[in-house]
Design a protein around this motif. Sequence first.
Motif, PDB file in Angstrom:
ATOM      1  N   GLU A   1      -2.315  -2.136   8.066  1.00 57.48           N
ATOM      2  CA  GLU A   1      -1.975  -0.959   8.861  1.00 57.48           C
ATOM      3  C   GLU A   1      -2.232   0.330   8.073  1.00 57.48           C
ATOM      4  O   GLU A   1      -2.838   1.275   8.565  1.00 57.48           O
ATOM      5  CB  GLU A   1      -0.497  -1.074   9.216  1.00 57.48           C
ATOM      6  N   LYS A   2      -1.798   0.331   6.817  1.00 54.57           N
ATOM      7  CA  LYS A   2      -1.880   1.581   6.043  1.00 54.57           C
ATOM      8  C   LYS A   2      -3.278   1.894   5.543  1.00 54.57           C
ATOM      9  O   LYS A   2      -3.596   3.037   5.238  1.00 54.57           O
ATOM     10  CB  LYS A   2      -0.928   1.517   4.849  1.00 54.57           C
ATOM     11  N   LEU A   3      -4.112   0.871   5.428  1.00 57.05           N
ATOM     12  CA  LEU A   3      -5.468   1.133   4.938  1.00 57.05           C
ATOM     13  C   LEU A   3      -6.478   0.992   6.063  1.00 57.05           C
ATOM     14  O   LEU A   3      -7.653   0.680   5.846  1.00 57.05           O
ATOM     15  CB  LEU A   3      -5.812   0.176   3.789  1.00 57.05           C
TER      16      LEU A   3
ATOM     17  N   SER B   1       1.374  -4.736   6.432  1.00 59.56           N
ATOM     18  CA  SER B   1       1.516  -3.328   6.062  1.00 59.56           C
ATOM     19  C   SER B   1       0.245  -2.809   5.398  1.00 59.56           C
ATOM     20  O   SER B   1      -0.157  -1.674   5.611  1.00 59.56           O
ATOM     21  CB  SER B   1       2.744  -3.124   5.165  1.00 59.56           C
TER      22      SER B   1
ATOM     23  N   ALA C   1       0.851  -1.192   0.000  1.00 61.25           N
ATOM     24  CA  ALA C   1       0.000   0.000   0.000  1.00 61.25           C
ATOM     25  C   ALA C   1       0.883   1.237   0.000  1.00 61.25           C
ATOM     26  O   ALA C   1       1.610   1.486   0.939  1.00 61.25           O
ATOM     27  CB  ALA C   1      -0.920  -0.009   1.209  1.00 61.25           C
ATOM     28  N   SER C   2       0.787   2.003  -1.088  1.00 62.29           N
ATOM     29  CA  SER C   2       1.623   3.192  -1.209  1.00 62.29           C
ATOM     30  C   SER C   2       0.859   4.400  -0.679  1.00 62.29           C
ATOM     31  O   SER C   2      -0.316   4.314  -0.321  1.00 62.29           O
ATOM     32  CB  SER C   2       1.958   3.433  -2.676  1.00 62.29           C
ATOM     33  N   HIS C   3       1.545   5.524  -0.690  1.00 64.65           N
ATOM     34  CA  HIS C   3       0.912   6.760  -0.278  1.00 64.65           C
ATOM     35  C   HIS C   3      -0.332   7.052  -1.126  1.00 64.65           C
ATOM     36  O   HIS C   3      -1.376   7.444  -0.620  1.00 64.65           O
ATOM     37  CB  HIS C   3       1.928   7.895  -0.405  1.00 64.65           C
TER      38      HIS C   3
ATOM     39  N   ASP D   1      -2.189   4.922  -2.685  1.00 63.00           N
ATOM     40  CA  ASP D   1      -3.265   3.995  -2.307  1.00 63.00           C
ATOM     41  C   ASP D   1      -3.995   4.509  -1.074  1.00 63.00           C
ATOM     42  O   ASP D   1      -5.214   4.408  -0.969  1.00 63.00           O
ATOM     43  CB  ASP D   1      -2.705   2.605  -2.020  1.00 63.00           C
ATOM     44  N   GLN D   2      -3.209   5.071  -0.159  1.00 60.15           N
ATOM     45  CA  GLN D   2      -3.828   5.615   1.053  1.00 60.15           C
ATOM     46  C   GLN D   2      -4.775   6.759   0.714  1.00 60.15           C
ATOM     47  O   GLN D   2      -5.860   6.875   1.270  1.00 60.15           O
ATOM     48  CB  GLN D   2      -2.757   6.109   2.028  1.00 60.15           C
TER      49      GLN D   2
END
Length: 427
Positions: free
Chosen positions: A314-316, A311, A272-274, A276-277
Amino acid sequence: MALPQVVIVGRPNVGKSSLVNRIVGRREAVVESHPGVTRDRKRVEAEWCGVSFDVIDTGGWLSHGDELDDKVSAQASKALDDADVVLFVVDAMTGLTAEDGEAADLVRKAQRPTLLVVNKVDDNQHEHSIWDFLQLGLGDPFAVSALHGRATGDLLDAVVDLLPPVVETEDEGDGITGVAIVGRPNVGKSTLFNQLIGDERSIIHDMPGTTRDAIDTVIETDEGPLRFIDTAGMRRRARTERGAEQHSVIRALDALDRADIALLVIDSTIGASHQDQRLAERISAAGCPSVVVLNKWDLVSVDNRPSVLASVGEKLAFLGTAPVIKISAMSGMGVHKILPAIFESTEAYHQRVPTGSLNRAIRDLQAAHPAPGARIRYAVQGAIDPPTFTLFASARLPATYLRYVERFLREKFDFGSTPMKIRVRVG
Ligand code: GDP
Ligand code: GDP
């Protein structure tokens, strides 16, 4: 969809059936001029100022002689339990009786919004007698005459005010579930889309979308049609075209606005990249449910899998309970899980819980875990898309308690991972 329930209660002969007739505008409920005649529960549909509701006449239930026998009161309690609004009817000509008191006890116990209706106030002469009924503790009386229609319009205005708000669904108009496939360039959206439509051996129609030159694709599935939004660039796309018509951010946002559900496609080799966030934030703001698709899972080594999953989780995080499905769009691995996840989420998104069942659940929930220093008196689901609940409470409810309420309702009514809103009104 179940209509809100308006339940009419009162001892025999006060004019309940006459009131139902007046509300419905037809001679539907049978009027008996002798008390004590057992009648079945009558349910008729009525409408006032464009709001539809069911009217339930508890008729004969309270008419077994002078006493409320258990069976009868059990039946009446059940109807009261399911009520959105209760009309408690008394008779101005006979005045307050002991039996009125008994029936009022039953009504107060049910803790539903209740209007006290003093019937047979055919003219001004009888108006003074209505204040006796304040003793019932059911609020200010509405003086009406069911027979002559006097003030019944004011009563209906008050009824409609108390009903849960009318549920409005905004759709594309055709009622077909709209799916937006979103993700950064190159994550595998086209490959996935072609797998999905190939998978289903579906009948495919192209339909114009709302944005200029946006084309939607509608496919038939065993569980009904699905509209994939703005698929112009995705279908059977030639390799060489790639890059030329990447979804611009604007297009993705337009697609999300029109979607009932978003598929957020992530490249698992990147995680998940920035960006994607940012997309996940947009999905969450659009308020629609989502499914996270981890594509290119075939390229992730067994050793790396746990850290990729961690990850992404966590990021999404703000997509909440959205399901995460690992797939390889290239080989088709895992793709069959996507359509069931879509249907499950959208069904829950459109679900409406009848007020009666909701309040029984709220009662159970409080029996298991009372809120600290507060009581939820009553709850309604005011809207769908997303399911939105209003809790009427005696005091503020702590955030931890609201999370408990949400979990409880989610589980009890199979809301799955769909977004939900819970509001509290104190008073
Ligand atoms: P229920 O047993 O509570 O359903 O009462 P009904 O609707 O059968 O009415 C009982 C009796 O009261 C009937 O004879 C009705 O005609 C009469 N009644 C009902 N409403 C009114 C009213 O507003 N004014 C007068 N004067 N009589 C009424
Ligand atoms: P889009 O830009 O998001 O529509 O991505 P495409 O569907 O065009 O895919 C981008 C590239 O990733 C293409 O070369 C695909 O063949 C490749 N690709 C897509 N899905 C998978 C997958 O599940 N596994 C592997 N190994 N490659 C994939």
